[in-house]
Design a protein around this motif. Structure first.
Motif, PDB file in Angstrom:
ATOM      1  N   LYS A  50      14.271   4.124 -16.837  1.00  0.00           N
ATOM      2  CA  LYS A  50      14.064   5.512 -17.236  1.00  0.00           C
ATOM      3  C   LYS A  50      13.707   6.321 -15.996  1.00  0.00           C
ATOM      4  O   LYS A  50      12.535   6.628 -15.747  1.00  0.00           O
ATOM      5  N   PRO A  51      14.696   6.691 -15.187  1.00  0.00           N
ATOM      6  CA  PRO A  51      14.410   7.378 -13.922  1.00  0.00           C
ATOM      7  C   PRO A  51      13.948   8.815 -14.117  1.00  0.00           C
ATOM      8  O   PRO A  51      14.301   9.479 -15.093  1.00  0.00           O
ATOM      9  N   GLN A  52      13.143   9.279 -13.138  1.00  0.00           N
ATOM     10  CA  GLN A  52      12.736  10.677 -13.038  1.00  0.00           C
ATOM     11  C   GLN A  52      13.025  11.102 -11.601  1.00  0.00           C
ATOM     12  O   GLN A  52      12.270  10.774 -10.686  1.00  0.00           O
ATOM     13  N   LEU A  53      14.119  11.824 -11.384  1.00  0.00           N
ATOM     14  CA  LEU A  53      14.579  12.186 -10.047  1.00  0.00           C
ATOM     15  C   LEU A  53      14.399  13.682  -9.824  1.00  0.00           C
ATOM     16  O   LEU A  53      14.821  14.499 -10.669  1.00  0.00           O
ATOM     17  N   PHE A  54      13.793  14.044  -8.689  1.00  0.00           N
ATOM     18  CA  PHE A  54      13.503  15.437  -8.375  1.00  0.00           C
ATOM     19  C   PHE A  54      14.291  15.849  -7.127  1.00  0.00           C
ATOM     20  O   PHE A  54      14.229  15.179  -6.094  1.00  0.00           O
ATOM     21  N   PHE A  55      15.006  16.991  -7.210  1.00  0.00           N
ATOM     22  CA  PHE A  55      15.849  17.457  -6.122  1.00  0.00           C
ATOM     23  C   PHE A  55      15.471  18.879  -5.715  1.00  0.00           C
ATOM     24  O   PHE A  55      14.982  19.666  -6.537  1.00  0.00           O
ATOM     25  N   THR A 107       0.848  -1.168   0.000  1.00  0.00           N
ATOM     26  CA  THR A 107       0.000   0.000   0.000  1.00  0.00           C
ATOM     27  C   THR A 107       0.891   1.226   0.000  1.00  0.00           C
ATOM     28  O   THR A 107       1.797   1.334   0.795  1.00  0.00           O
ATOM     29  N   ASP A 108       0.640   2.163  -0.892  1.00  0.00           N
ATOM     30  CA  ASP A 108       1.457   3.358  -1.002  1.00  0.00           C
ATOM     31  C   ASP A 108       0.567   4.579  -0.879  1.00  0.00           C
ATOM     32  O   ASP A 108      -0.470   4.645  -1.516  1.00  0.00           O
ATOM     33  N   ILE A 109       0.979   5.536  -0.071  1.00  0.00           N
ATOM     34  CA  ILE A 109       0.246   6.775   0.052  1.00  0.00           C
ATOM     35  C   ILE A 109       1.148   7.897  -0.436  1.00  0.00           C
ATOM     36  O   ILE A 109       2.184   8.169   0.139  1.00  0.00           O
ATOM     37  N   THR A 110       0.754   8.553  -1.515  1.00  0.00           N
ATOM     38  CA  THR A 110       1.552   9.598  -2.110  1.00  0.00           C
ATOM     39  C   THR A 110       0.882  10.940  -1.868  1.00  0.00           C
ATOM     40  O   THR A 110      -0.262  11.136  -2.266  1.00  0.00           O
ATOM     41  N   VAL A 111       1.572  11.865  -1.237  1.00  0.00           N
ATOM     42  CA  VAL A 111       1.012  13.183  -0.955  1.00  0.00           C
ATOM     43  C   VAL A 111       1.782  14.207  -1.753  1.00  0.00           C
ATOM     44  O   VAL A 111       2.951  14.415  -1.529  1.00  0.00           O
ATOM     45  N   GLU A 112       1.134  14.827  -2.735  1.00  0.00           N
ATOM     46  CA  GLU A 112       1.805  15.798  -3.573  1.00  0.00           C
ATOM     47  C   GLU A 112       0.861  16.965  -3.838  1.00  0.00           C
ATOM     48  O   GLU A 112      -0.013  16.901  -4.674  1.00  0.00           O
ATOM     49  N   GLY A 113       1.017  18.066  -3.086  1.00  0.00           N
ATOM     50  CA  GLY A 113       0.273  19.293  -3.344  1.00  0.00           C
ATOM     51  C   GLY A 113      -1.217  19.095  -3.342  1.00  0.00           C
ATOM     52  O   GLY A 113      -1.842  18.806  -2.316  1.00  0.00           O
ATOM     53  N   ASN A 114      -1.846  19.229  -4.530  1.00  0.00           N
ATOM     54  CA  ASN A 114      -3.292  19.188  -4.658  1.00  0.00           C
ATOM     55  C   ASN A 114      -3.881  17.808  -4.442  1.00  0.00           C
ATOM     56  O   ASN A 114      -5.096  17.644  -4.422  1.00  0.00           O
ATOM     57  N   GLU A 115      -3.036  16.777  -4.293  1.00  0.00           N
ATOM     58  CA  GLU A 115      -3.538  15.418  -4.128  1.00  0.00           C
ATOM     59  C   GLU A 115      -3.879  15.085  -2.674  1.00  0.00           C
ATOM     60  O   GLU A 115      -4.282  13.976  -2.368  1.00  0.00           O
ATOM     61  N   GLN A 116      -3.693  16.041  -1.751  1.00  0.00           N
ATOM     62  CA  GLN A 116      -3.878  15.737  -0.335  1.00  0.00           C
ATOM     63  C   GLN A 116      -5.270  15.165  -0.055  1.00  0.00           C
ATOM     64  O   GLN A 116      -5.415  14.173   0.647  1.00  0.00           O
ATOM     65  N   GLN A 117      -6.315  15.810  -0.629  1.00  0.00           N
ATOM     66  CA  GLN A 117      -7.675  15.352  -0.362  1.00  0.00           C
ATOM     67  C   GLN A 117      -7.900  13.955  -0.926  1.00  0.00           C
ATOM     68  O   GLN A 117      -8.519  13.103  -0.290  1.00  0.00           O
ATOM     69  N   GLU A 118      -7.365  13.692  -2.136  1.00  0.00           N
ATOM     70  CA  GLU A 118      -7.544  12.371  -2.749  1.00  0.00           C
ATOM     71  C   GLU A 118      -6.877  11.289  -1.921  1.00  0.00           C
ATOM     72  O   GLU A 118      -7.428  10.206  -1.728  1.00  0.00           O
ATOM     73  N   GLN A 124       7.409  17.725  -1.540  1.00  0.00           N
ATOM     74  CA  GLN A 124       8.318  17.469  -2.659  1.00  0.00           C
ATOM     75  C   GLN A 124       7.765  16.367  -3.564  1.00  0.00           C
ATOM     76  O   GLN A 124       7.142  15.414  -3.095  1.00  0.00           O
ATOM     77  N   ARG A 125       7.986  16.506  -4.872  1.00  0.00           N
ATOM     78  CA  ARG A 125       7.578  15.457  -5.811  1.00  0.00           C
ATOM     79  C   ARG A 125       8.303  14.157  -5.486  1.00  0.00           C
ATOM     80  O   ARG A 125       9.463  14.161  -5.106  1.00  0.00           O
ATOM     81  N   THR A 180       9.250   4.430  -5.923  1.00  0.00           N
ATOM     82  CA  THR A 180       8.986   5.853  -5.755  1.00  0.00           C
ATOM     83  C   THR A 180       9.479   6.279  -4.381  1.00  0.00           C
ATOM     84  O   THR A 180       9.364   5.530  -3.407  1.00  0.00           O
ATOM     85  N   PHE A 181      10.015   7.489  -4.295  1.00  0.00           N
ATOM     86  CA  PHE A 181      10.568   7.980  -3.034  1.00  0.00           C
ATOM     87  C   PHE A 181      10.809   9.481  -3.161  1.00  0.00           C
ATOM     88  O   PHE A 181      10.816  10.039  -4.264  1.00  0.00           O
ATOM     89  N   ARG A 182      11.012  10.140  -2.031  1.00  0.00           N
ATOM     90  CA  ARG A 182      11.382  11.547  -2.015  1.00  0.00           C
ATOM     91  C   ARG A 182      12.857  11.674  -1.678  1.00  0.00           C
ATOM     92  O   ARG A 182      13.351  10.999  -0.779  1.00  0.00           O
TER      93      ARG A 182
END
Length: 423
Positions: free
Chosen positions: A130-135, A23-34, A108-109, A98-100
């Motif tokens: 094909k990584p997508q890394l955000f710093f 189970t993964d819970i992802t919190v990113e900005g506008n997704e908090q309510q979802e 943070q994304r 997925t990770f921060r």
């Protein structure tokens, strides 16, 4: 068709087993309510014990799920027998992490690292990520493609007419390919805008062995320096990228715009065997039509100029655009693609086990067309394309995709299995 059905069922079964354990819970900005709603659905009334003073206490199962949700690193691993149009039957595995980069910064994304491995029954190995890394609050990004392949592949010549009429087979087009690609992109946000810019590096080593008798006689193969023993090439390039990106989540956007302009110069001075250039423009837009309903469309152009190696011509038809055409079946110096895709996940109230499972399932339908030729302004071939696909959510907003695409030129249908969306 039976192979396709077996592959879908096996992957669907493995995915459901994975979902049951992760189970993964992802919190990113506008997704908090979802995500809050997702948590409430995960913790059902059966997970709560009410004491005499009416204070609710979570059960061990609910507490365990909360601990999983608080972890920074979330991953899913899928595996089993599968089938791809380019490599046939294989044993494959995919992982999605997925990770921060900064676990304490919940705004943070999340960085995304999809990985795939395939062992072919015909003999061969394919590794890709094909990584997508955000710093640093998304002020700096590292994207890219890293791969190793040792597989049986096919070469159909160069140009629409040759590609369209060339017969695929062991005696005509097949060869053994081995090669690596290291292609990182470094993107820096320009001020407080949604523009990013930065350099990229691309190093490739390609080797062809055991070419089919028909391939050895191809004029384009001979002109490039190919012989009965094979062909090899090393290309090293430096380039730049300018990107405008307002997507909410790049791996599976529900809204926003993505515009990417990039150029690459390959030169003998960098350690390569040829001097040539590559120019690409990629436009994508996403429009939401209610909860988990999205219309996505894209327009892309890819072009190469100069003394282009045999393995570096532009391909029209990949698992990420015109699904239904064999990889490399159509290649030339210029390719343009326009596509639109409707995506929808099944929305349920999750009141039963079956409804919870259905909430992780969705579907897509797409249509589009490719155009190819020897120069950007000269179109020699038109490649219509359409298809449908199944989506299985393994983490919030992270899907496994199973696509069934139709090649309208050669009247063939091909099946694909990948992590994350096509575009």
């Amino acid at each position: 068709m039976k192979k396709y059905i077996v592959a879908v069922l096996m992957m669907f079964l493995v995915t459901n087993i994975t979902l049951a354990r992760t189970t993964d819970i992802t919190v990113e900005g506008n997704e908090q309510q979802e995500i809050t709603t997702h948590l409430n659905n995960v913790i059902s009334s059966n997970d709560i014990v009410v004491l005499a003073d009416t204070t609710p206490i979570l059960s061990k199962r609910a507490l365990r799920r909360q601990r999983v949700a608080k972890r920074n690193l979330h991953y899913n691993i899928l595996g089993g027998p599968s089938y791809t149009p380019d490599f046939g039957l294989l044993v494959g595995g995919s992982a999605l992490m997925t990770f921060r980069m900064n676990p304490s910064d919940t705004t943070q994304r999340r960085s995304v690292v999809p990985m795939a491995i395939a062992l072919m029954f015909k003999g061969g190995l394919n590794l890709m990520t094909k990584p997508q890394l955000f710093f640093k609050g998304d002020r700096f990004r590292i994207f890219g493609t890293f791969s190793y392949k040792n597989t049986l592949e096919n070469f159909y010549g160069i140009g629409y007419t040759t590609n369209k009429d060339y017969e695929r087979g062991k005696e005509t087009s097949e060869y053994r390919y081995s090669g690596i690609q290291v292609n990182p992109w470094f993107l820096f946000r320009l001020g407080k805008s949604d523009f990013f810019a930065g350099p990229q590096i691309d190093f490739n080593y390609d080797k062809i062995t055991k070419p089919a008798p028909g391939l050895v006689e191809q004029p384009s193969y001979i002109a490039a320096g190919g012989t009965e023993q094979g062909y090899s090439n090393q290309s090293s390039g430096l380039g730049f990228l300018l990107t405008y990106d307002t997507r909410d989540i790049p791996a599976n956007a529900y809204k926003g715009i993505y515009l990417d302009f990039r150029g690459m110069m390959y030169n003998k001075a960098f350690g390569g065997d040829n001097n040539f250039y590559r120019l690409e423009i990629d436009y994508r837009q996403y429009k939401s039509f209610g909860r988990r309903r999205v219309l996505a469309w894209t327009a892309q152009t890819k072009n190469v100029f100069g003394n282009v190696p045999l393995t570096k011509y532009v391909l029209s038809g990949t698992p990420f655009d015109l699904r239904g055409y064999y990889m490399g079946q159509y290649r030339d110096k210029s390719s343009h693609v326009v596509m639109a895709e409707y995506r929808q996940m099944i929305n349920t109230d999750k009141s039963t086990w079956m409804k919870k499972m259905l909430s992780h399932v969705g579907y897509v339908a797409w249509g589009g067309c490719g155009f190819m030729g020897p120069t950007p302004g000269k179109i020699e071939g038109v490649l219509p394309n359409l298809g449908v696909g199944l989506r299985i959510e393994v983490q919030p907003r992270m899907n496994v995709r199973l696509d069934f695409g139709r090649n309208m030129v050669n009247k063939q249908s091909l099946f694909y299995f990948n992590m994350t969306e096509a575009f």
